[in-house]
Structure formats: structure tokens, C-alpha cells
Enzyme design. Structure first.
Site, PDB file in Angstrom:
ATOM      1  N   GLU A 158     -12.117  47.541 -11.372  1.00 26.34           N
ATOM      2  CA  GLU A 158     -11.491  47.385 -10.060  1.00 26.34           C
ATOM      3  C   GLU A 158     -10.057  46.883 -10.197  1.00 26.34           C
ATOM      4  OE1 GLU A 158     -13.256  48.916  -8.114  1.00 26.34           O
ATOM      5  OE2 GLU A 158     -15.138  48.756  -9.197  1.00 26.34           O
ATOM      6  N   TYR A 213     -14.956  60.305 -13.211  1.00 25.83           N
ATOM      7  CA  TYR A 213     -14.759  59.129 -14.046  1.00 25.83           C
ATOM      8  C   TYR A 213     -14.697  59.515 -15.527  1.00 25.83           C
ATOM      9  CZ  TYR A 213     -16.294  56.258 -10.012  1.00 25.83           C
ATOM     10  OH  TYR A 213     -16.425  55.668  -8.783  1.00 25.83           O
TER      11      TYR A 213
END
Length: 613
Positions: A306, A393
Site C-alpha cells: 500500500e 499484479y
């Protein structure tokens, strides 16, 4: 109409709002928000204006200067995009005010009653706006192509606290006149026992990064730029503070790798177990699942991901979800670079290995629709939540890793810094990235097949499975499991969650129930506090029809709401050669647990269950 995004009604010929001022009255008894949204445009505009709305009641649209009503229409709902809110603007308007109320089942909002919270005393509400759910909180141009600054005033019960992905200004008493346009009226806005929390976001962000939470919240300081927030329970706060104590070190390493941190603060909010994701990269206020608190600091790897979004995703954003890899592939690469520096190369290699396994499993998942194994994909008529996967991803990571191997890490590091500095606070697409890549690394297209990587299906032949002594040892031990060889205790003495996760992911899928029981008797994996390990083991137990563990499966499905865990467990129960008992079991557990899941997870799991039951 010239749409800019297959998931939005936003028209490219209309101006993008550059600022939104929100006034939100949170009504916990009805699970609704009464609000106004003042949208401001860079220049006066005459003509139709298209906004996105989902399950919103639009009471009126007003000219904020003359306070006169403006004509508007709301289309019938589209199953993916929601409703098209069209406003007719005449005589050069540079702003519009929309008065609205949210629906109790708004897809971005989860309202938790006191019994569903940790302290059981006060209610709690939080948002999850990615991918296209901001439109269920307020009307907007809900596409990452449109970046906005905003201010927000949240009118809440005085005993509660609010946090936002924005700078906190103050908490104060309501002022008469603030709620004059709201459907709840100024009298309710200024009622006794209410308070207003004000926030401002001064950097332009895409709408999916709008985020707030309101509840009985406390915090712990863990660094000069970081507080950890959670429900005001010392046990949760203290555990979170210990888990994320190294956050400042990660921020500094990120700055060395990718340039200045542009968001001033990096605070963390640990949400209730119903939060559907591992983390959400909302700038200034990252949202996290409590499952990342593992007691050994390994949960900090989610924080590293994050944090990496602070550069790749928040600073530079995919223009639409068809280019989602620009957010997640870059961030996965950046996360692993941070982990490599902070936790060591072996940990980074384990991450890559777990991701490699996950990428191969996604190829099997999408074998009947390989479009969704592309990096640059066509999502016309497709809900981005339905095709959310590890492909952007892990295939995105592999693509960038391939380029790094070709040009060398020093050259690629310089390229990354230049890329981020060039496009910061912009939303771009794959072609823009490729043009920049070719301009700054001349001849790269001769050495790396850029078209195959971005537009081709499957895994390119020059993708790379990681190599390290620890990785090889774990995979070898997993391959020996079917030969009846269980790892010795001395071989796993130093293993933590990641090592066990990699081991379980590489075990043969056709294992006997007796083998599962023997493994658990020795290592107690079904009792692990690390959900990556626990869910990996339970998934194998379901596949082996080992019903001894179905009680633990049910308990797990009822205590967590993270889709990373829900999807494989429900899928294992209802898919393949599962017997009717498993399908009935899955349907019953889902019916009983549904109300504790976030609306996004409810929809996703209902599709999984109904598809096979």
C-alpha cells in the site's frame, strides 16, 4: 457521446470537475447519508453534463449562485455502471450543486451495528470505493481519468470519530445554515449530540481513492508520519502498533527508490474483519484488514504494497481499469524492492514465488476467457470486480522484472524515477507508458516483445520463476509430499507464515485425507493465526474431502470477510467434483454469514455460490 471509460458515463467532450465540496450527514439508524456535492469546473460550460450515480436518490440539482433548480434526468440502472445522471446547463455554469441520499445497500458502504464491532458499543461505517463504487456515495465522474481535489464535512454523532483519506482540519459543533440544502434539513444537521469533522484533500486524486470511516476510533503513534488507527480497544491498537513499527523505515526506503513522498502523512486504519481486501491504498489513510496483524511483523508486507501505491497508483494512475496493471504491476514490483531492502532478498524471493504460483493458477481460472490474462484488456460490458485477479499484479510485475533484467537494475531505477516524476498526478494508459519506455530506453522493443507482454494472452516464455536456496528447498519438499515424505521438524524450524504459504501452494492438489490429517497433527496448520497458512491448509482439506475440518472452514468463513480467503474456500466447496453435501454446506454458511460481509464481497461470493449450486 464520447465515453472515456467503459465503466463510466463520463463524456470526453464535457469538462472534468477539478474540485468537489461535500457535506454529508451520516444517519446511522437508517444506514443512509444525506448529502450535497458541489462540483466545480475549470471554465464556464454550457450543455449537457454526465455524472455517474448508483442507487442514489437525487432530490435536486441547483445553481449554487442563484439557488435556482437545474433540469436533470436519471436513467434506468445499467447493471454495471449504475445510473446516468444528466444535468442540463445553460448560460455558462462553472459549478453545480447536487442534493442526494444514499441507499442503505450502497455498494461502497458497510454499516456495522454495535454487535458487529469489536467493542459492541457504537456503530461503525466505512467506504470501499475501488473500482467503481464512489458513485454509490456521491454523484461524480467516477473514472480514474478524472482527478479531483475535494473538501468534506461529515456530520456525525458527537461520541464518534471520523478519519478520511485527506487532511483533518477540525472537529467542531455544527453551524446553522450548513445543512440548508440537505434533505434532512438544517434542524437535523445542527441537532444536539452531533459534531462536524472537516477534511481537505489538496492533491488531485481519482474518485476511487475517496475514503472515510466513522466509529469509536483510537490511535497509536508509530512514527513521525504514521499513526495506526483502529477501534478504540487497547489490544487491537497495541498489536497493530507492534506489527507496523517499521513503517517509517519503509517510507524512507521508498523515497530512496522512487522519489519524494508527496502525501505528507502515511496513516493506517485497521478495519473490522469484514473489510474485503488486504489493504486499500487511500492516500494519507491506508485501510487494512485485521488479518495482516500476525504478531511477527510479516503483515508489514501488505503495508509495503500500500505504501508503494503512494508512487505507483496514487501519483500515477491507470486511466481506466482496462489498464489496471499500471497500478498493480508497478506497485507489486515496487513493494518487492522495498521488502528486499527492509526484510532481505530471501523474503522478496518468497513473495515472487508465491506470486508465480498464483499467476499460474489464474491462467487455469481464465482458461475459457483468455482475454482476462492480458495486461491491456478489453472490459467493455464487464464488471471490473468480476475479473479482479492476480494477473495485473503478477504478470505486470513479471513484465517490469523482465525489463529490469534486460537493462540492468541501475538503469531501470533511473527510468522509474523519471517515469514517476514525469507523470505524477496524471492518469495514463498502456500506450503512454510504452511510448515513454521506448523513448527513454531506445531499442527495448527489439529485446523485449512489448506487444506480446501487454496484448498477448497467457504467460510469455521469457517470464521467470525465482531461484534461491530457500525457495528451491520449499518447492522440493512440497513435491516430495506425494511420495509420503513430510518435512522434518528441523527442516521447518525457522519457517514462518510465508514459508508455509509457499509450501502449501506447491503441494499436489490430489492429496489423501489421511495425509492432510497427518500434516496437521504434526504442525497444527489448521490452528495457525496466519490466515494465509490456515486458508491454504483448509482449501487442501476441502479438496481431499476431509470433513474433519469443515467446522474450522465454517468458523473461518464467518469470522473474516477478505475475499482472498472467501473465494478459494467457497470455490473449493462448490466446484469440480464436490458432492451435494458440500454445495448445501456452502450455501448455508453463506446465507448465515452474508450480512457480515461487505457489499462487494456479498455480490462476488453470491456469484460463486449460485454458479455451482
Amino acid at each position: 457521446m464520447a465515453p472515456v471509460d467503459p465503466h463510466s458515463f463520463t463524456d470526453s467532450t464535457h469538462p472534468f470537475a477539478t474540485h468537489i465540496s461535500l457535506s454529508l450527514y451520516l444517519d446511522f439508524p437508517s444506514s443512509t447519508i444525506h448529502g450535497t456535492a458541489l462540483l466545480s469546473f475549470p471554465n464556464p460550460y454550457t450543455g449537457p453534463l454526465s455524472l455517474d450515480a448508483r442507487s442514489l436518490i437525487v432530490h435536486s440539482v441547483i445553481d449554487p449562485k442563484s439557488h435556482t433548480p437545474l433540469p436533470f434526468s436519471l436513467s434506468v440502472p445499467d447493471p454495471i455502471r449504475g445510473c446516468h445522471l444528466t444535468i442540463s446547463l445553460e448560460n455558462n455554469h462553472d459549478s453545480v450543486l447536487v442534493v442526494f441520499t444514499t441507499h442503505p445497500s450502497a455498494s461502497a458502504l458497510q454499516w456495522l451495528s454495535p454487535p458487529q464491532t469489536f467493542n459492541k458499543t457504537y456503530p461503525l461505517v466505512y467506504t470501499q470505493c475501488q473500482a467503481i463504487h464512489a458513485r454509490s456515495v456521491f454523484p461524480c465522474q467516477d473514472t480514474p481519468a478524472a482527478r479531483v481535489r475535494y473538501t468534506a464535512r461529515l456530520n456525525i454523532p458527537r461520541q464518534l470519530s471520523a478519519v478520511m483519506a485527506a487532511r483533518h482540519v477540525e472537529k467542531r459543533a455544527p453551524i446553522s445554515g450548513e445543512g440548508s440544502f440537505l434533505s434532512c434539513g438544517d434542524q437535523m444537521w445542527c441537532a444536539e449530540g452531533r459534531a462536524v469533522e472537516e477534511f481537505v484533500m489538496e492533491q488531485p486524486v481519482p474518485p476511487y481513492l475517496f475514503a472515510f470511516a466513522v466509529g469509536e476510533l483510537g490511535f497509536r503513534e508509530v512514527g513521525p508520519r504514521t499513526r495506526v488507527y483502529a477501534e478504540a480497544a487497547p489490544a487491537v491498537l497495541d498489536s497493530a502498533a507492534r506489527e507496523f513499527a517499521g513503517t517509517e523505515d519503509m517510507i524512507r526506503q521508498g523515497e530512496k527508490l522512487f522519489g519524494p513522498y508527496e502525501w505528507e502523512r502515511f496513516d493506517l486504519l485497521v478495519l473490522p474483519p469484514s473489510f474485503p481486501y488486504g489493504g486499500m491504498e487511500n492516500p494519507r489513510m491506508v485501510f487494512l484488514t485485521p488479518t495482516v496483524i500476525k504478531g511477527d511483523s510479516s503483515g508489514a508486507q501488505v503495508v509495503a504494497h500500500e505504501l508503494a501505491h503512494s508512487w505507483t497508483g496514487n501519483l500515477i494512475t491507470n486511466k481506466t481499469n482496462e489498464h489496471f496493471w499500471l497500478n498493480e504491476g508497478f506497485t507489486t514490483y515496487a513493494e518487492r524492492r522495498i521488502v528486499e531492502v527492509v526484510q532481505g532478498e530471501e523474503k522478496a524471493v518468497l513473495n515472487i514465488g508465491i506470486g508465480w504460483r498464483g499467476l499460474n493458477e489464474e491462467m487455469e481460472r481464465f482458461k475459457d476467457n483468455m482475454e482476462f490474462t492480458k495486461l491491456k484488456m478489453n472490459q467493455e460490458g464487464v464488471d471490473p470486480d468480476d475479473v479482479y485477479s492476480q494477473v495485473p499484479y503478477e504478470k505486470g510485475f513479471q513484465f517490469l522484472w523482465r525489463i529490469e533484467r534486460q537493462v540492468g537494475r541501475p538503469a531501470f531505477d533511473e527510468f522509474l524515477k523519471k517515469y514517476i516524476a514525469t507523470f505524477k498526478f496524471q492518469s495514463i494508459d498502456t500506450d503512454t507508458f510504452l511510448d515513454f519506455l521506448k523513448a527513454n530506453i531506445p531499442g527495448i522493443e527489439k529485446d523485449v516483445d512489448l506487444v506480446l507482454w501487454t496484448e498477448g494472452t497467457g504467460i510469455p516464455p521469457d517470464a521467470y520463476e525465482p531461484v534461491s536456496s530457500l525457495y528451491t528447498q520449499i518447492v522440493t519438499l512440497a513435491n516430495e509430499f506425494n511420495l509420503g515424505r513430510m518435512p522434518r521438524e528441523d527442516e521447518v524450524a525457522d519457517w514462518r507464515g510465508q514459508e508455509w504459504e509457499l509450501y502449501l501452494e506447491n503441494l499436489p492438489k490430489s492429496v489423501e485425507a489421511s495425509q492432510i490429517i497427518a500434516l496437521d497433527q504434526r504442525y497444527r496448520l489448521s490452528e495457525s493465526k496466519d490466515y494465509e497458512v490456515k486458508v491454504g491448509f483448509l482449501q487442501l482439506a476441502i479438496t481431499a474431502k476431509c470433513r474433519d475440518y469443515y467446522g474450522e472452514v465454517e468458523k473461518t468463513l464467518k469470522e473474516v470477510g477478505r475475499m482472498k480467503y472467501l473465494r478459494p474456500l467457497y470455490t473449493a466447496l462448490v466446484q469440480g467434483n464436490g458432492k451435494e453435501e458440500e454445495k448445501i454446506f456452502a450455501k448455508r454458511v453463506f446465507a448465515e454469514a452474508r450480512d457480515c460481509y461487505h457489499p462487494i464481497a456479498q455480490v462476488f461470493i453470491s456469484i460463486v455460490v449460485e454458479l455451482f449450486v
